[in-house]
Design a protein around this motif. Structure first.
Motif, PDB file in Angstrom:
ATOM      1  N   ILE A 160      -2.135 -71.986 -17.588  1.00 33.16           N
ATOM      2  CA  ILE A 160      -0.929 -71.600 -17.654  1.00 33.16           C
ATOM      3  C   ILE A 160       0.472 -72.161 -18.039  1.00 33.16           C
ATOM      4  CG2 ILE A 160       0.787 -70.239 -16.148  1.00 33.16           C
ATOM      5  CD1 ILE A 160      -1.557 -69.005 -14.551  1.00 33.16           C
ATOM      6  N   PHE A 161       0.575 -73.451 -17.718  1.00 27.72           N
ATOM      7  CA  PHE A 161       1.530 -74.164 -18.009  1.00 27.72           C
ATOM      8  C   PHE A 161       1.356 -74.719 -19.357  1.00 27.72           C
ATOM      9  CE2 PHE A 161       3.067 -74.709 -13.298  1.00 27.72           C
ATOM     10  CZ  PHE A 161       4.381 -74.710 -13.661  1.00 27.72           C
ATOM     11  N   GLY A 162       0.204 -74.888 -19.621  1.00 24.02           N
ATOM     12  CA  GLY A 162      -0.070 -75.472 -21.168  1.00 24.02           C
ATOM     13  C   GLY A 162       0.538 -74.187 -22.227  1.00 24.02           C
ATOM     14  N   CYS A 163       0.023 -73.208 -21.824  1.00 24.55           N
ATOM     15  CA  CYS A 163       0.248 -71.969 -22.595  1.00 24.55           C
ATOM     16  C   CYS A 163       1.640 -71.730 -22.897  1.00 24.55           C
ATOM     17  CB  CYS A 163      -0.194 -70.557 -22.082  1.00 24.55           C
ATOM     18  SG  CYS A 163      -1.993 -70.577 -22.496  1.00 24.55           S
ATOM     19  N   LEU A 164       2.370 -71.828 -21.499  1.00 20.86           N
ATOM     20  CA  LEU A 164       4.100 -71.461 -21.625  1.00 20.86           C
ATOM     21  C   LEU A 164       4.862 -72.544 -22.576  1.00 20.86           C
ATOM     22  CD1 LEU A 164       4.897 -71.060 -17.713  1.00 20.86           C
ATOM     23  CD2 LEU A 164       5.504 -69.689 -19.667  1.00 20.86           C
ATOM     24  N   LEU A 165       4.099 -73.814 -22.361  1.00 16.76           N
ATOM     25  CA  LEU A 165       4.863 -74.846 -23.343  1.00 16.76           C
ATOM     26  C   LEU A 165       4.494 -74.731 -24.683  1.00 16.76           C
ATOM     27  CD1 LEU A 165       5.616 -76.580 -20.467  1.00 16.76           C
ATOM     28  CD2 LEU A 165       6.555 -77.648 -22.208  1.00 16.76           C
ATOM     29  N   TYR A 166       3.330 -73.947 -24.880  1.00 14.95           N
ATOM     30  CA  TYR A 166       2.819 -73.984 -26.312  1.00 14.95           C
ATOM     31  C   TYR A 166       3.978 -72.988 -26.901  1.00 14.95           C
ATOM     32  CZ  TYR A 166       0.195 -72.394 -30.398  1.00 14.95           C
ATOM     33  OH  TYR A 166      -0.410 -72.091 -31.372  1.00 14.95           O
ATOM     34  N   PRO A 225       4.541 -75.965 -32.221  1.00 19.40           N
ATOM     35  CA  PRO A 225       3.659 -77.141 -32.868  1.00 19.40           C
ATOM     36  C   PRO A 225       4.569 -77.954 -33.336  1.00 19.40           C
ATOM     37  CG  PRO A 225       2.735 -74.903 -33.743  1.00 19.40           C
ATOM     38  CD  PRO A 225       3.848 -74.546 -33.068  1.00 19.40           C
ATOM     39  N   GLY A 226       5.855 -77.608 -33.732  1.00 15.66           N
ATOM     40  CA  GLY A 226       6.788 -78.709 -34.198  1.00 15.66           C
ATOM     41  C   GLY A 226       7.140 -79.945 -33.275  1.00 15.66           C
ATOM     42  N   ASN A 227       7.117 -79.411 -31.893  1.00 16.81           N
ATOM     43  CA  ASN A 227       7.389 -80.747 -31.008  1.00 16.81           C
ATOM     44  C   ASN A 227       6.262 -81.195 -30.239  1.00 16.81           C
ATOM     45  OD1 ASN A 227      10.280 -80.153 -31.513  1.00 16.81           O
ATOM     46  ND2 ASN A 227      10.325 -78.445 -29.785  1.00 16.81           N
ATOM     47  N   GLY A 228       5.186 -81.364 -31.100  1.00 12.30           N
ATOM     48  CA  GLY A 228       4.118 -82.039 -30.592  1.00 12.30           C
ATOM     49  C   GLY A 228       3.073 -81.117 -30.060  1.00 12.30           C
ATOM     50  N   PHE A 229       3.483 -79.999 -29.574  1.00  8.40           N
ATOM     51  CA  PHE A 229       2.466 -79.100 -28.830  1.00  8.40           C
ATOM     52  C   PHE A 229       1.580 -78.282 -29.915  1.00  8.40           C
ATOM     53  CE2 PHE A 229       5.573 -80.238 -25.654  1.00  8.40           C
ATOM     54  CZ  PHE A 229       4.794 -80.300 -24.440  1.00  8.40           C
ATOM     55  N   PRO A 247      -5.107 -76.445 -26.664  1.00 10.31           N
ATOM     56  CA  PRO A 247      -5.887 -77.437 -26.000  1.00 10.31           C
ATOM     57  C   PRO A 247      -5.093 -78.671 -25.745  1.00 10.31           C
ATOM     58  CG  PRO A 247      -7.085 -76.340 -27.703  1.00 10.31           C
ATOM     59  CD  PRO A 247      -6.216 -75.668 -27.800  1.00 10.31           C
ATOM     60  N   THR A 248      -4.405 -78.938 -27.060  1.00 14.71           N
ATOM     61  CA  THR A 248      -3.275 -79.956 -26.658  1.00 14.71           C
ATOM     62  C   THR A 248      -2.462 -79.745 -25.718  1.00 14.71           C
ATOM     63  OG1 THR A 248      -3.456 -80.697 -29.040  1.00 14.71           O
ATOM     64  CG2 THR A 248      -1.654 -81.479 -27.806  1.00 14.71           C
ATOM     65  N   SER A 249      -1.793 -78.669 -25.560  1.00 13.45           N
ATOM     66  CA  SER A 249      -0.748 -78.239 -24.516  1.00 13.45           C
ATOM     67  C   SER A 249      -1.523 -78.278 -22.937  1.00 13.45           C
ATOM     68  CB  SER A 249      -0.414 -76.869 -24.892  1.00 13.45           C
ATOM     69  OG  SER A 249       0.391 -76.772 -26.040  1.00 13.45           O
ATOM     70  N   VAL A 250      -2.893 -77.979 -22.820  1.00 17.23           N
ATOM     71  CA  VAL A 250      -3.175 -77.900 -21.676  1.00 17.23           C
ATOM     72  C   VAL A 250      -3.711 -79.222 -21.330  1.00 17.23           C
ATOM     73  CG1 VAL A 250      -5.425 -77.299 -20.402  1.00 17.23           C
ATOM     74  CG2 VAL A 250      -4.554 -75.517 -21.951  1.00 17.23           C
ATOM     75  N   VAL A 309       0.089 -88.524 -14.325  1.00 19.90           N
ATOM     76  CA  VAL A 309      -0.008 -89.710 -15.217  1.00 19.90           C
ATOM     77  C   VAL A 309       1.099 -89.907 -16.158  1.00 19.90           C
ATOM     78  CG1 VAL A 309      -1.632 -90.566 -16.986  1.00 19.90           C
ATOM     79  CG2 VAL A 309      -2.473 -89.385 -15.112  1.00 19.90           C
ATOM     80  N   GLY A 310       1.568 -88.815 -17.001  1.00 20.83           N
ATOM     81  CA  GLY A 310       2.440 -88.801 -17.889  1.00 20.83           C
ATOM     82  C   GLY A 310       2.552 -90.120 -18.961  1.00 20.83           C
ATOM     83  N   TYR A 311       1.714 -89.855 -19.853  1.00 21.91           N
ATOM     84  CA  TYR A 311       1.647 -90.739 -20.768  1.00 21.91           C
ATOM     85  C   TYR A 311       2.963 -90.929 -21.714  1.00 21.91           C
ATOM     86  CZ  TYR A 311      -3.396 -91.294 -20.733  1.00 21.91           C
ATOM     87  OH  TYR A 311      -4.544 -91.880 -20.153  1.00 21.91           O
ATOM     88  N   GLY A 312       3.514 -89.722 -22.009  1.00 23.29           N
ATOM     89  CA  GLY A 312       4.449 -89.565 -22.991  1.00 23.29           C
ATOM     90  C   GLY A 312       4.206 -89.463 -24.516  1.00 23.29           C
ATOM     91  N   ASP A 313       2.894 -89.359 -24.712  1.00 26.88           N
ATOM     92  CA  ASP A 313       2.747 -89.052 -26.238  1.00 26.88           C
ATOM     93  C   ASP A 313       2.797 -87.476 -26.429  1.00 26.88           C
ATOM     94  OD1 ASP A 313       0.606 -87.856 -24.435  1.00 26.88           O
ATOM     95  OD2 ASP A 313      -1.274 -88.556 -25.550  1.00 26.88           O
ATOM     96  N   VAL A 314       2.835 -86.692 -25.704  1.00 28.78           N
ATOM     97  CA  VAL A 314       3.366 -85.343 -25.797  1.00 28.78           C
ATOM     98  C   VAL A 314       4.481 -85.078 -24.943  1.00 28.78           C
ATOM     99  CG1 VAL A 314       2.747 -83.046 -26.087  1.00 28.78           C
ATOM    100  CG2 VAL A 314       1.023 -84.672 -26.778  1.00 28.78           C
ATOM    101  N   THR A 315       5.667 -84.904 -25.265  1.00 32.41           N
ATOM    102  CA  THR A 315       6.670 -84.394 -24.156  1.00 32.41           C
ATOM    103  C   THR A 315       7.552 -83.138 -24.782  1.00 32.41           C
ATOM    104  OG1 THR A 315       8.223 -86.179 -25.234  1.00 32.41           O
ATOM    105  CG2 THR A 315       7.019 -86.800 -23.305  1.00 32.41           C
TER     106      THR A 315
END
Lengths: 287, 287, 287, 287
Positions: free
Chosen positions: D166-172, D177-181, D185-188, D198-204
């Motif tokens: 749900i959170f992945g879809c919300l942020l998608y 796609p412009g902001n890295g999402f 699957p990437t958003s999830v 964990v918070g890598y910071g590769d997608v924020t």
């Protein structure tokens, strides 16, 4: 033991420097902790290039002042202790020596910057003061709980090592050197960074397969953080319950109906009303 | 005490503004919490450059509206309270004043942007309403558990400070200023970021030795997060058990010597041996 | 209730679709969970640009297949349930409808990509199957523990909000827009990222003062993560103990010496050897 | 069973290689664990390009040495075990084979770098030694606690999957796609990285709305990490209490009807009413 007789002056100094019962001893401990912390802060600030350029001379003078202070303290400790060899060879004695040696060595050997870092081990001297301030009583409780669960934690860490090795290898195969996973040690480092939920982001998976495996690893890491927490909490809970029980239960039996009485203040059996034996007593002089 | 007599009108206002028993008092609290939060949100939005350019005038007007509201409220509070000096000098009184002062000061001193941030301390006023809504009862339970384990947590943080200092120095030596570890304070900052598992990634080890030591530090950090959790959990578990036990043990007093008896099964007073009243009974029909 | 009589066929379908007692009902649930998950995976894959270009047509066909399946299922559910209005208005009924509506709407309104995301709410339908598989029994235990500690957690989150606001403002003042802390909402976002130990690293402190305050915030965040853990653990421990106690204790009193007997299988008093009353009995037909 | 008679020599080898009671057996285990770890370290170092270029030949020779050692060990294990088929088909037998096969396969098929990684599964052989060193006793305690809370943890992970979806879809939808999402699957993946802290910071998230939703997700993740911790801690606490209780209650058997009595204070059998032997006593001098 090689314990010598102390002169009254030595005894006096010993009580102030090593002891904590007298007000003077407590003031000494407080001053010592302050001096240690200031000296540690000075070493830290001196490592900042900007400050070193401006205040390098001042820091050096302050550092020598602290070193002389610690030297005098170290000499007095040796002089006033009843067991000199025992003190010098003890862990605290070695730390006390390490706190002042590097500064003197820097006179003989000019380029000893890494050696000067050893001075930061002075921070370990704080343990001495903590111990004196009886705060180590709490630390002992913690240490005892950690020790009792030591084997469980060792097993836990062995599993963690195996888990991180497996995940590291998986991502080395899936991502390859092109995506930052240059070799297996780096991949294992990445796995530790991920599973402990630190997550720097200096090495991150890029391929879909790598991300899927990483996500699985994160969820596993997220779940197994519960394991050491559970181990230590269960140990601490048990310790606390045991402590309370030991306080509460010094049970006696009624000599008439053998009912159990746990209240230390009870004089009469709550079941049959006859007189109880004294608590903790040797059953002597009992009416 | 310097408590004055209140006129009936003052008493009425006092009950609404300070009290929480009357419906009007509860409505006032609800409105207050809403106004505080709106005002905090407005301050936050005003700090966004884009919104400030477009709606800066509106925000300023709204801000003045809120400030006037809080001023009137502050005046009424002083007017209706029976102990004026006590209120003004109390923590809540000071926070109430801090909530409105910065806006007025910005008239006198033009460039007071950082000062205006102080208005955000208004958020502390929410505590007052929380207290009234008896939610602070739960907060008190938490605070009590934290307080009881305060010494343990202090020892834990001392160890954390020493640990992060040692790890920071180790990586300063291993990585050096070339890899981002420019000075010891930065390295200690990195160690705290790592051991608390935050892991920004702004400073990361690059050399193999640095990564190996970091990984060790992470695993240690991952394990010792269990310690404060264990401490607080054990404390909360004990508190809950104690609460339940206190609820379950229905104490009686001996009618002869008034000693307290908590055991429901006791038939005779443990202090004087005379018969006890029945538990939970109305002391009637006792044989 | 508006409950109608069901024909035997409706009853049969009702047992298979809504029930879980019959083998057919269990197979239906298993198939349903499989279809739901496949459909969710297809929606996810369709969002990947590369796959959408190659297999977009296939995904669309599969999606229509699933939608038709869900439509038929929805129709049968309405047809065979004894209380039609109750089902349609229930949470599950709404989720069932939401699972198929967006696909039909995409025929009428062409550009409804965001709307199609709603189809992912299908994942909520898994709850229905989990419930049937009696796994929600465990979820209920968890939910009950969360609910009992709900007020404590609400207080905890209020404190977290206030804490993050204060830390966010502090760093906005200390770092300023030049270092990435462009406005207060961003700073509060940074504070939440930091205190929850997520630590993206997209916004990080650069100045020494900012880093010192951040490090303090991290240590606080690291310590207070112990608080919700402690709350929920204490609740779960209490729930487990209570459950066990309720299982164990159905205590009786010996009619001769009134000693307490908790073992349900005991026939004679362990204290005086006389016969015990039957457990759970109404003291009737007792010899 | 297909168990054959062993010659005395086979028995001797069996005791040393499979057993842990004899000193020789313990020395063998210690050597084995050392050899395994060295071999794993060599494989890891060999994957570093720089070291491979300089010491690749040496590593290859060492690797062949280890492989031959493991081959001899494997042959002896098969030769000396009483149940050959049982050993070869067992999990340990398969892992033992996997530890040496890849090196031989690399002779036949030249480019098998990914295959060589399988050699790292040798690390699983450490389990065998851990088991022998009776450390797996502690692991079993942990495993039992994990198993008992297995259903709860399964439910927890199902909820986590649904939450991250749900959170992945919300942020998608919010970021796009412009902001890295770039896709769901990437958003999830981002949602899992975030909620596990964990918070890598590769997608924020970059937009205000995305950051607000993310912050909510972090706070939820921060709170629900308490749930698995609570589950496992409650389980471990219960296990420990149960263990202690079992230790404390020293059970006796009635000499008449042999019913079990655990209460130390009982004087009469609760089943038949006859007198019990004294607790802890040698059944002598019983009145």
């Amino acid at each position: 033991m090689a314990q010598r007789d102390q002169t009254p002056l030595q005894l006096k100094f010993y009580e102030v420097i090593f002891g904590t019962e007298t007000p003077a001893g407590r003031w000494f401990d407080l001053c010592l902790i302050l001096v240690i912390m200031t000296s540690v802060v000075v070493i830290m600030l001196d490592s900042i290039p900007g400050l070193h350029a401006d205040y390098g001379r001042l820091f050096l003078q302050v550092e020598w002042l602290f070193t002389l202070l610690f030297t005098v303290e170290y000499a007095i400790r040796i002089w006033c202790t009843p067991n000199r060899k025992g003190y010098v060879m003890s862990l605290y004695g070695v730390v006390d020596l390490l706190a002042l040696l590097p500064t003197y060595l820097s006179l003989l050997v000019p380029q000893t910057a890494p050696l000067l870092i050893i001075r930061l081990l002075r921070i370990l001297r704080i343990f001495r003061v903590l111990r004196l301030l009886s705060l180590l009583h709490e630390a002992n409780d913690l240490a005892a709980a950690l020790q009792r669960s030591g084997r469980k934690i060792f097993v836990f860490f062995s599993l963690m090592m195996i888990l991180t090795t497996i995940f590291g290898c998986l991502l080395y195969v899936l991502e390859g050197p092109g995506n930052g996973f240059t070799d297996i040690p780096t991949s294992v480092y990445w796995a530790i960074v991920t599973i402990t939920t630190v997550g720097y982001g200096d090495v991150t998976p890029v391929t879909t397969a790598g991300r899927a495996v990483s996500a699985t690893g994160m969820l596993i890491g997220y779940a197994i953080i519960a394991v050491p927490t559970g181990i230590i909490t269960a140990e601490l809970t048990a310790a606390q319950r045991f402590k309370k029980e030991r306080e509460m239960t010094q049970s006696r039996n009624c000599s008439n109906c053998s009912a159990v009485e746990r209240d230390l203040r009870a004089h009469y059996c709550r079941n049959c009303g006859s007189a109880l034996p004294r608590p903790g007593g040797d059953k002597a002089d009992d009416d």
